[in-house]
Every structure is written in C-alpha cells, then in structure tokens.
Scaffold this motif. Sequence first.
Motif, mmCIF file in Angstrom:
data_model
loop_
_atom_site.group_PDB
_atom_site.id
_atom_site.type_symbol
_atom_site.label_atom_id
_atom_site.label_comp_id
_atom_site.label_asym_id
_atom_site.label_seq_id
_atom_site.Cartn_x
_atom_site.Cartn_y
_atom_site.Cartn_z
ATOM 1 N N GLU A 53 0.838 -1.184 0.000
ATOM 2 C CA GLU A 53 0.000 0.000 0.000
ATOM 3 C C GLU A 53 0.880 1.244 0.000
ATOM 4 O O GLU A 53 2.084 1.160 0.216
ATOM 5 N N MET A 250 0.214 -15.560 -5.224
ATOM 6 C CA MET A 250 -1.155 -15.038 -5.340
ATOM 7 C C MET A 250 -2.183 -16.153 -5.176
ATOM 8 O O MET A 250 -3.317 -15.911 -4.798
ATOM 9 N N TYR A 257 -1.504 -10.645 6.138
ATOM 10 C CA TYR A 257 -1.659 -9.389 5.407
ATOM 11 C C TYR A 257 -1.779 -9.648 3.913
ATOM 12 O O TYR A 257 -2.602 -9.036 3.231
ATOM 13 N N LEU A 260 -5.198 -10.734 3.224
ATOM 14 C CA LEU A 260 -6.134 -9.602 3.276
ATOM 15 C C LEU A 260 -6.066 -8.785 1.991
ATOM 16 O O LEU A 260 -7.084 -8.436 1.387
ATOM 17 N N LEU A 261 -4.837 -8.513 1.567
ATOM 18 C CA LEU A 261 -4.624 -7.696 0.379
ATOM 19 C C LEU A 261 -5.230 -8.364 -0.856
ATOM 20 O O LEU A 261 -5.923 -7.742 -1.643
ATOM 21 N N LEU A 262 -4.999 -9.658 -0.983
ATOM 22 C CA LEU A 262 -5.498 -10.370 -2.154
ATOM 23 C C LEU A 262 -7.014 -10.476 -2.135
ATOM 24 O O LEU A 262 -7.656 -10.425 -3.177
ATOM 25 N N ALA A 263 -7.582 -10.600 -0.931
ATOM 26 C CA ALA A 263 -9.040 -10.688 -0.853
ATOM 27 C C ALA A 263 -9.689 -9.362 -1.196
ATOM 28 O O ALA A 263 -10.854 -9.310 -1.563
ATOM 29 N N ALA A 264 -8.927 -8.280 -1.075
ATOM 30 C CA ALA A 264 -9.507 -6.960 -1.306
ATOM 31 C C ALA A 264 -9.443 -6.552 -2.765
ATOM 32 O O ALA A 264 -10.065 -5.583 -3.161
ATOM 33 N N VAL A 265 -8.680 -7.268 -3.576
ATOM 34 C CA VAL A 265 -8.588 -6.922 -4.992
ATOM 35 C C VAL A 265 -9.954 -7.122 -5.641
ATOM 36 O O VAL A 265 -10.590 -8.142 -5.414
ATOM 37 N N ARG A 275 -17.913 -11.198 -0.223
ATOM 38 C CA ARG A 275 -16.581 -11.293 0.359
ATOM 39 C C ARG A 275 -16.568 -10.518 1.669
ATOM 40 O O ARG A 275 -17.100 -9.435 1.767
ATOM 41 N N THR A 276 -15.979 -11.103 2.674
ATOM 42 C CA THR A 276 -16.027 -10.459 3.982
ATOM 43 C C THR A 276 -14.729 -9.730 4.277
ATOM 44 O O THR A 276 -13.664 -10.107 3.802
ATOM 45 N N VAL A 277 -14.854 -8.694 5.063
ATOM 46 C CA VAL A 277 -13.667 -7.964 5.497
ATOM 47 C C VAL A 277 -13.038 -8.737 6.644
ATOM 48 O O VAL A 277 -13.693 -9.015 7.643
ATOM 49 N N ARG A 280 -10.146 -4.903 9.837
ATOM 50 C CA ARG A 280 -10.355 -3.464 9.712
ATOM 51 C C ARG A 280 -9.070 -2.752 10.117
ATOM 52 O O ARG A 280 -8.086 -3.354 10.522
ATOM 53 N N GLU A 282 -6.082 0.497 9.807
ATOM 54 C CA GLU A 282 -5.191 1.056 8.817
ATOM 55 C C GLU A 282 -3.734 0.842 9.221
ATOM 56 O O GLU A 282 -3.449 0.385 10.322
ATOM 57 N N ARG A 298 -3.804 -5.375 13.512
ATOM 58 C CA ARG A 298 -4.942 -5.670 12.640
ATOM 59 C C ARG A 298 -5.141 -7.172 12.446
ATOM 60 O O ARG A 298 -6.129 -7.580 11.848
ATOM 61 N N ASP B 207 -6.055 2.783 -0.685
ATOM 62 C CA ASP B 207 -5.511 1.454 -0.871
ATOM 63 C C ASP B 207 -6.636 0.432 -1.021
ATOM 64 O O ASP B 207 -7.752 0.665 -0.571
ATOM 65 N N VAL B 209 -7.482 -2.324 0.379
ATOM 66 C CA VAL B 209 -8.174 -2.852 1.553
ATOM 67 C C VAL B 209 -9.211 -1.842 2.042
ATOM 68 O O VAL B 209 -10.368 -2.184 2.305
ATOM 69 N N LYS B 212 -12.173 -1.511 -0.482
ATOM 70 C CA LYS B 212 -13.189 -2.554 -0.383
ATOM 71 C C LYS B 212 -14.085 -2.314 0.822
ATOM 72 O O LYS B 212 -15.313 -2.434 0.744
#
Lengths: 331, 347
Positions: A53, A250, A257, A260-265, A275-277, A280, A282, A298, B207, B209, B212
């Motif tokens: 990020e 990937m 982490y 998390l990053l890959l799930a957010a793409v 898809r669940t977070v 949370r 930063e 986190r 970013d 994350v 989303k």
Amino acid sequence: MTQSDNNNIPMLEAKHLVKHFPVGTSLKNHAVHAINDVSLTVRRGEVVSLVGESGSGKSTTARLIIRLIQPTSGEIFLDGVDVLKSEPRKASLEYRRKVQMIFQDPFGSLSPNHSIGYQLERPLIVHKRARGKEVRERVMELLATVGINPPAQMIDKYPFELSGGQRQRVSIARALAVEPEIILADEPISMLDVSIRMGVLNLMEKLKEEHQIGFLYITHDLASARYLGDRTMVMYAGHVVESGESLDLMENPYHPYAQLLLAAVPNPEADLTTRTVQARGEVPSLIDPPPGCPFAPRCQQVKDICREIMPGVSTLKPDHWVRCHLFPADA
Amino acid sequence: MDTMSTSQPSEKLLDIRDLRVEYLTEQGPVCAVNNVSFSISKGEIFGLAGESGCGKSTIAHAILRVLRPPAIITAGNVFYKGIDVLDFGQEQKPSKNPDANGPELNIESFRWAEVSMVFQSAMNSLNPVMRALDQITDVIRKHQKIGKKEARVRAEELMDIVNIDKQRLNAYPHELSGGMRQRMVIAMALALKPDLMIMDEPTTALDVVVQKDILQQIEQLKEKLGFSILFITHDLSLMVEFSDRIGIMYAGELVEMAPAKTILTKPAHPYTQGLLNSFPSIRGPRKKLTGIPGSPPNLLHPPKGCRFHERCPYYDGKDETTPKLREITPDHWVACNCLDFSQAGVQ
C-alpha cells in the motif's frame, strides 16, 4: 561458478536495508522507520514485483538502491561488489550506468526545455556509449526499441507534444540508452490511461526477454505485479512480509496481510457483499513504531509474541518465504 | 434519442437525454460530452467507465449544475424526478413539476438534499481550517431548520453509519487518515438523505483494503436507505463488481451500455473489448494481454465518424457516419457501425 548458472547469480542484492528519516525537534528526537530490514535480490532477466500500500516503503527501497538517499544501515551488492563500501560517498558513474530508474510521473521526469533527441543523447555522451554520428543512430535505434514509429519524427519534438504513453516510452528509452543491467520501475503505468498501460507492461516484458535486463517493478496493483513479475514481494509498513514466485504467492498467500490484500482486490466475477472484510483498521504510524510485527494490531490470528518480536524468515517452499510467527522460523 | 425510453418512465430517478457539454477554449470548442443519454432507476447503481478525459466527471458536474465557464451545456435535458434540472435559475423560485405528485425543487433544494456528490479526492473537498463537525453541521443547518445540538446528534449518527469514532468529529481534516477523510466526505453526502449520490472516483486515492471496506459500507447503506448511485471510475473490474448497470464512455460519447455482468461476459463494442483486455487478472493462468493500440484522441479535433475508428481493429474504412446506440439484445446498447450484432453470441 560456471557460465551456465550465470542466470542464477544475483546481479543486484540488497541485504538488511534500513532507512530512518529523522523528524521532530532537537528536544524530541523521533524517526520515521520507513524501511526496516529489507533484503531482496534481482537476477539477470528477471522481474521482481514489489507490492504494497502507499507508505509501505516501496519507493524508498528503490531510492535507496539507486542511491539517491543513503541507507541508515545495510548493504547493497552489484555483481558481488559491496557498493556502499567501495564507493561510499556517492555512486560511481559505472553504478549509475548499470542501475537505471523509470519514474512514476512521465510529465515530471522529462525536462520540458529540451527536445526528445537531446534528452536521449545526453546519457549516451555522458556515459560514452556513442560518439559522433553514432549518437543520432543510437537514439533512433532506442526509440524504435521502445515502439515509437517512426523515430525520426520524435527526435525534434518536446515533451509537451507527447501523450503520457509516449513520454513513458521515452523515459524507458532514456534508461535503456546506457545499456543498464537493472531498471527500477517505480509505478511506471499508474499515471497512464488504462488502455495504453498494457503496451508499456508488454514493452518491459520484451526488454527483459531480449536484453536480459533485470527489473524491480514497484506497484500497488497486484494484478499487474502478477502479470509482469516472476517473483513478487509484499511489503507492509517498511517490512517485506512475504516473498515468492508470483503465481504461487497469489494462489496461496500465507501471511495474513497478503491474504487480506489479495481478498480486497476487485473481483468482477464475485459480488462485493459475498466477500467479507477480515481485518479493519489502517497502517500504523511509522514514527517510532512499537516492537514486534507491524501487522499485529490488525491481525486476526495475533499471538502474544507478535507484539514483542518481529518474526524471522520462514521458508515454506523453495523461493517462497514469509515473516510471520504462525510459521516456524528457519534455523 | 427516443429509442432510449424502453423502461417505464415512472421508475426513472434521473433521465439524461442527448446531453452535450462543450469547453470553450482559445483553440476552439472542445466537445467533452457528445449526445449522451442514459437513465438511472430508483435504488440502482449505474456505473460510468472510461479513460481520463472521456467526459465522465463532466457529466457528473453537469447533473449537479456545478460546471463553470469555459464549460457550458449546449444541448440536452437532465430530468430529475420529472423536472429538468437545466431549467433551474440561480433564484429560489421552485420549478413547476409537470408530474403533479412530484416534488417542487429549486437549485438549492436540489443540490445536496436531492443529489449529493462525493468528489474525487477527499483531501481537497474538506475545508482544512474547519473541524469535521462544523463542516457536517453546516450542511445540515443550511437545509434544515434545526439547532446546533440537534445537528450534532445527526452528525454523530452519521459517524456511526460510516464507522468512525464520534470523538473524531472534533478533528481537523489533516488529523484524519485518507480513508477516514473519504468516509467523512461520504457521511456529508449522506447528511440530508439524498435520493441520488454521485460518486466520482471515490476510492481511487485509497488502498485496496480500505477501498473494499468503504464500498461494502456504501452498498449496505444503499440497501438500508434505498438511494441510487452514479458511480464513476476508470477501474473496470471494480466497476463490474460494484455496479448494476454500466455505461462505457469513449472520447465524450457513450459507446456501450448494459448490465454489469453482460459487459464482463459479452462485451460488444471493440473499445469495451479492448478495455477488458487491459486489466490483468489476479486469478487463473497468466494470459498475454494486448491493451489498445494508439492513444485517446485530442477532442479539439475529434476523429470523424466513430471516434474510436483510428484504434479499432474492425474498422474497414467504409462507414464514416457517427454510430448511434442501438439495442442488440434486451437492455444491451452498442454504438458501432462495423460489427454485425444480428447473430446471437457476438464476441
């Protein structure tokens, strides 16, 4: 060392790079821990993607390697030579020839006052790669290499006459002019129009194949990191937390982490709500951070030890390692 | 374009017809939005996708009537709940609504209370010298006659909705992170419970994350409060995931419009196909992608006929008329002269 395994000799190797930027006043000394213990290697004809990020230290890593800034500690080896020892004050001409950089902003990285031809001639003359009439020929060749046709029309143009994609191609040509071994590409496509990004990525791929140039490809876009990179390294808050062969990483990310990053793409094939977070929060402040893993606040699977000690490297597969206490560290 | 009015007009919250916006520059007029028509139904998320400079943001600004010279709206209508927004004068007088049951609106009650906007960069859309609380209560008290304390309660409710700690209301924008600032801006956009929210690249600076997280929150809010969204971005994969229906824009024109999944699985316009071919996937085998050759045209001198023809692999040089949107399958509109969509299963 035989000629045949030449490809496996790390051409560029950074070991335990650390960079702290001082902030605050003389009474209160603080430091931004921008880079903590980053090690990486780039081999001949290989693209290493560095993803993370904003603020994770990707660009600082590149600026350390190209020696625009001095690391707080750590070593940089180029072809086996510890360059910080052999040329401690500033990088030699030879080092600057071998390691080149492409910047994010093609509008700011070319001088508006000079023609394209002039900007490409300068490195050739300064680094004595060509002389006399050869210079012009070489400039033409370079422009053709980066896919600008016909090159003769481009030479007398100024940057403002060029589109973003053309400028970025000229920037690549300028880096290529001195026949580098390594090119550090810092978000080279993020400021370009979507439809021309693939052209620039494919050009980098071609240069890797044909000229055996090693690339450090810095990006926040995981999909393009996977597209271009043979290996991918994931950075978080100044640490490399996972590194592996791109497709493998990937497919099976181990670090929480990275998961998390890959799930957010964005995934066009799935719905957003399905898809669940997982986590949370930063990125923590990098000013005098607490000890331990930076992701611990986190992390869903956090353990007590995570808040105290930064985990070491755990090699899970050949060429795939992770820094996380969930996995047994290497002996 | 009369062909556009297929669905029941009563469902339409926003109906844009033949909108044309020009920027009057010293070199001549630049037609940034050329005959664009689309509509948004209640509770729908409509996405506008396209590259930078294709006119997405200009449309958003035109809807809210916040375009400034040299940009002028030269033709078209923007109907919101049956009222033409472009008829609003700057005075307070409400416009007559042809629909007897519809609301009476003027420019002030229309902006923010009916249609709100989340601007591209949250960093610039908050006032740096005002506390977040004052900025939010300002919006509320401008439109509703309530006291400071009441407004504060409303602001705290909004903080709950966007998942920020109430204490942060006393912070100045620079004390908040990028994600929090963006949430603040979204909270402000929700403050007056608008029926339409325009989101212009709401998460581009964030970013993945955080992006989303915020988009999921917006989707949940939309389910709860029932507003519609005009969503603008250049990131097609995000767009397909988030929107119900998508319009693809190129050089100021709408070239394709279809439900999100159709755009993904059966893109018809060559530009849409090229755009989809410009985003590497994060899953599956590594495929060679080509992108689109050339670069977007200079709108000062747009190409004649189809504005995409110079970059189009299918262009045969025969047809020089400007293609019109036509419906190739129900709810799937394409503006292309070269491809024949009469057979089913067009690729």
